[in-house]
Motif scaffolding. Structure first.
Motif, mmCIF file in Angstrom:
data_model
loop_
_atom_site.group_PDB
_atom_site.id
_atom_site.type_symbol
_atom_site.label_atom_id
_atom_site.label_comp_id
_atom_site.label_asym_id
_atom_site.label_seq_id
_atom_site.Cartn_x
_atom_site.Cartn_y
_atom_site.Cartn_z
ATOM 1 N N UNK A 102 0.850 -1.187 0.000
ATOM 2 C CA UNK A 102 0.000 0.000 0.000
ATOM 3 C C UNK A 102 0.889 1.243 0.000
ATOM 4 N N UNK A 103 0.636 2.147 -0.932
ATOM 5 C CA UNK A 103 1.377 3.404 -0.974
ATOM 6 C C UNK A 103 0.834 4.337 0.106
ATOM 7 N N UNK A 104 1.718 4.884 0.925
ATOM 8 C CA UNK A 104 1.315 5.849 1.943
ATOM 9 C C UNK A 104 2.479 6.795 2.186
ATOM 10 N N UNK A 105 2.196 7.878 2.850
ATOM 11 C CA UNK A 105 3.248 8.835 3.187
ATOM 12 C C UNK A 105 2.970 9.403 4.576
ATOM 13 N N UNK A 106 4.025 9.796 5.311
ATOM 14 C CA UNK A 106 3.796 10.407 6.625
ATOM 15 C C UNK A 106 3.301 11.840 6.477
ATOM 16 N N UNK A 107 2.290 12.176 7.261
ATOM 17 C CA UNK A 107 1.770 13.543 7.309
ATOM 18 C C UNK A 107 1.459 13.850 8.766
ATOM 19 N N UNK A 108 2.120 14.854 9.313
ATOM 20 C CA UNK A 108 2.005 15.120 10.750
ATOM 21 C C UNK A 108 2.394 13.871 11.547
ATOM 22 N N UNK A 109 3.344 13.104 11.000
ATOM 23 C CA UNK A 109 3.813 11.857 11.607
ATOM 24 C C UNK A 109 2.684 10.845 11.764
#
Length: 200
Positions: A102-109
């Motif tokens: 699954x593609x994901x990215x950290x945002x606000x940790x």
């Protein structure tokens, strides 16, 4: 003053079937367990307050995600778009490896899924135990809407007042995204009504 509760005659299946007629958006609640992302699919979430901006989310008391959020005090709310039925099904299943492939990215940790209908980060103010679930009352820290419409919960053909209506031509087509979405979510829903936040 003592409150007298009438005995319930509701069966679990009747309750599931009754609540399955209610349309609501679907979201993936996420949190970080150290370096490891964790998440689960829910439909039991809603806006709670405008001043201050608050949301509520309901999670199963056995949920590993609930344990993580109790420790960190924060979570992300990925409100899924109409094209993300596969993600809803993937995060509804039990297990530790939902973020594999699954593609994901950290945002606000916090783990953020791309192309969602909206993204909200929240800090929990209060945990309220209600039966076999815990309701999280949380202050919204960030909120970013997108152009995509949300996924309605799978077991009704009538969008709720808070759900963006589907275009009539897609709604009528037998192979429309809506029908595919609902079929996928029906297959993945288990034990819950339909995604209140299971023990994942």
């Amino acid at each position: 003053m003592t409150t007298t509760h009438l005995p319930s005659t509701v069966t679990l299946q009747a309750f599931r079937d009754a609540m399955a007629t209610v349309a609501s958006p679907v979201a993936v609640v996420t949190a970080m367990d150290g370096p490891r992302p964790h998440g689960t699919t829910v439909s039991a979430f809603a806006s709670l307050s405008l001043t201050p901006p608050m949301v509520l989310v309901s999670l199963d008391n056995r949920s590993q995600l609930l344990t993580i959020i109790r420790r960190t005090g924060r979570f992300g709310l990925n409100i899924l778009g109409t094209h993300q039925a596969g993600l809803a099904a993937a995060f509804a299943r039990p297990g530790q490896n939902k973020f594999d492939d699954v593609i994901w990215s950290p945002s606000e940790n916090l783990p953020r899924l791309p192309d969602s209908a909206a993204w909200i980060t929240a800090e929990v103010d209060e945990y309220v135990t209600a039966g076999d679930h815990t309701v999280l009352l949380a202050r919204a820290i960030t909120a970013e809407p997108d152009e995509a419409g949300p996924i309605p919960s799978p077991t009704t053909s009538v969008p709720s007042a808070r759900t963006r209506p589907w275009p009539p031509d897609r709604r009528a087509h037998p192979h429309s995204p809506r029908r595919a979405c609902r079929a996928s979510l029906r297959a993945s829903a288990h034990r819950t009504v339909p995604f209140p936040g299971g023990p994942n």
